[in-house]
Design a protein around this motif. Structure first.
Motif, PDB file in Angstrom:
ATOM      1  N   ARG A   1     -11.348  -8.435  -9.775  1.00 11.97           N
ATOM      2  CA  ARG A   1      -9.995  -8.609 -10.320  1.00 11.97           C
ATOM      3  C   ARG A   1      -9.011  -7.614  -9.714  1.00 11.97           C
ATOM      4  N   LEU A   2      -9.515  -6.424  -9.374  1.00 14.04           N
ATOM      5  CA  LEU A   2      -8.638  -5.393  -8.824  1.00 14.04           C
ATOM      6  C   LEU A   2      -8.292  -5.638  -7.364  1.00 14.04           C
ATOM      7  N   GLN A   3      -9.198  -6.239  -6.622  1.00 13.63           N
ATOM      8  CA  GLN A   3      -9.023  -6.384  -5.174  1.00 13.63           C
ATOM      9  C   GLN A   3      -8.092  -7.557  -4.840  1.00 13.63           C
ATOM     10  N   GLN A   4      -6.837  -7.380  -5.185  1.00 13.38           N
ATOM     11  CA  GLN A   4      -5.790  -8.347  -4.863  1.00 13.38           C
ATOM     12  C   GLN A   4      -5.020  -7.820  -3.660  1.00 13.38           C
ATOM     13  N   ASP A   5      -5.083  -8.536  -2.556  1.00  6.53           N
ATOM     14  CA  ASP A   5      -4.525  -8.028  -1.300  1.00  6.53           C
ATOM     15  C   ASP A   5      -3.153  -8.614  -0.958  1.00  6.53           C
ATOM     16  N   GLY A   6      -2.490  -9.238  -1.935  1.00  6.88           N
ATOM     17  CA  GLY A   6      -1.186  -9.832  -1.654  1.00  6.88           C
ATOM     18  C   GLY A   6      -0.170  -8.817  -1.174  1.00  6.88           C
TER      19      GLY A   6
ATOM     20  N   TRP B   1       3.023  -6.531   3.356  1.00  8.05           N
ATOM     21  CA  TRP B   1       3.357  -5.361   4.169  1.00  8.05           C
ATOM     22  C   TRP B   1       2.945  -5.569   5.624  1.00  8.05           C
ATOM     23  N   LEU B   2       1.786  -6.181   5.841  1.00 13.68           N
ATOM     24  CA  LEU B   2       1.309  -6.466   7.184  1.00 13.68           C
ATOM     25  C   LEU B   2       2.263  -7.414   7.912  1.00 13.68           C
ATOM     26  N   GLN B   3       2.692  -8.467   7.244  1.00 14.66           N
ATOM     27  CA  GLN B   3       3.619  -9.421   7.862  1.00 14.66           C
ATOM     28  C   GLN B   3       4.959  -8.770   8.190  1.00 14.66           C
ATOM     29  N   ARG B   4       5.408  -7.892   7.309  1.00 14.21           N
ATOM     30  CA  ARG B   4       6.683  -7.222   7.552  1.00 14.21           C
ATOM     31  C   ARG B   4       6.602  -6.301   8.760  1.00 14.21           C
ATOM     32  N   VAL B   5       5.523  -5.510   8.849  1.00 12.91           N
ATOM     33  CA  VAL B   5       5.366  -4.585   9.969  1.00 12.91           C
ATOM     34  C   VAL B   5       5.186  -5.344  11.275  1.00 12.91           C
TER      35      VAL B   5
END
Length: 278
Positions: free
Chosen positions: A21-26, A31-35
């Protein structure tokens, strides 16, 4: 505090689904797409990777620095635990194997190929290669998803553990091949030492002579891929074949899992002894 965090980590992993439940990588994907969208990757790969990794680490370090000066640092304890849960590998290794094991037990190679690709991302051109690939997947995912993370946490704290997971996510999810390659190089550097310690641990809890003879000369080789080394050494230590049909093939997976459990006990015992001595 680090040993208590690692003990709770095992308890939570075994008896709850908090990690999943904690491992939400949205947030990370955004951030990856922005960089990646700011500058051409070919010319600014190093700076992109630094931005991707250092900004989250800076924010986490700032939070921990503030909390460690309050209540003797115990307010930082839940942050350490949450960071470690997030930094572990993705998915449930045993649950992912379920459909594959059912198909393999029936002798349905086509179904096993489909289940392995769908649930584990494991592909093979022929059914004879599939079991070896699944064995390697089990060993490597346990290595990069657990052993490497707890090694760097025990040695250098949560910042390096989180950095390792962010590098792994970048290597898997970045759109730029150049960025994925650079992240893989940095990750290889973080993999190198814990992978060698893991293989040494395999020798201690498995077939010591076979592992020593087969892999001692390769342990200091910087260029050898950690994933291949862990898979081959794990099979050697557990004394399992790369090819077996039906229940015999499933027993090889069980033997590898038991090898990993014994290795985890050795690591925790060594960590407890180290804490007592210092």
């Amino acid at each position: 505090m680090s040993f208590l965090v690692l003990l709770l980590l095992v308890w939570i992993e075994k008896f709850s689904a908090w990690r999943l439940r904690l491992q939400q990588d949205g947030w990370w994907q955004a951030w990856l797409q922005r960089v990646e969208g700011e500058e051409p990757a070919a010319n600014h790969t190093g700076w992109q990777l630094l931005c991707l990794i250092l900004l989250p680490l800076f924010l986490l370090g700032l939070l921990l620095w503030g909390l460690e000066s309050v209540a003797y640092g115990w307010l930082a304890f839940p942050v350490h635990l949450l960071v470690m849960l997030y930094s572990l590998g993705r998915g449930d290794l045993l649950a992912q194997q379920g459909p594959f094991r059912d198909a393999w037990r029936r002798g349905d190679q086509q179904g096993a190929l489909h289940a392995a690709e769908r649930d584990m991302g494991v592909t093979a051109e022929q059914g004879d290669e599939l079991l070896a690939r699944v064995q390697g997947h089990l060993l490597w995912q346990s290595c990069q998803g657990f052993f490497v993370v707890i090694f760097w946490y025990a040695l250098l704290g949560p910042l390096v553990a989180l950095a390792y997971r962010l590098l792994a996510l970048t290597e898997q999810q970045a759109a730029s091949p150049v960025l994925r390659e650079r992240a893989g190089q940095w990750r290889h550097a973080l993999d190198w030492l814990p992978v060698r310690l893991l293989i040494s641990s395999f020798a201690l809890v498995g077939n010591f002579v076979a592992v020593s003879r087969g892999y001692l000369a390769e342990l200091l080789n910087w260029d050898i891929e950690g994933q291949r080394l862990v898979a081959e050494a794990g099979r050697t230590a557990a004394e399992v074949p790369a090819q077996a049909s039906g229940e015999a093939g499933l027993r090889t997976l069980d033997a590898l899992w038991h090898l990993l459990l014994r290795t985890a006990v050795v690591w925790y015992a060594a960590l407890a002894l180290w804490i007592l001595l210092i």
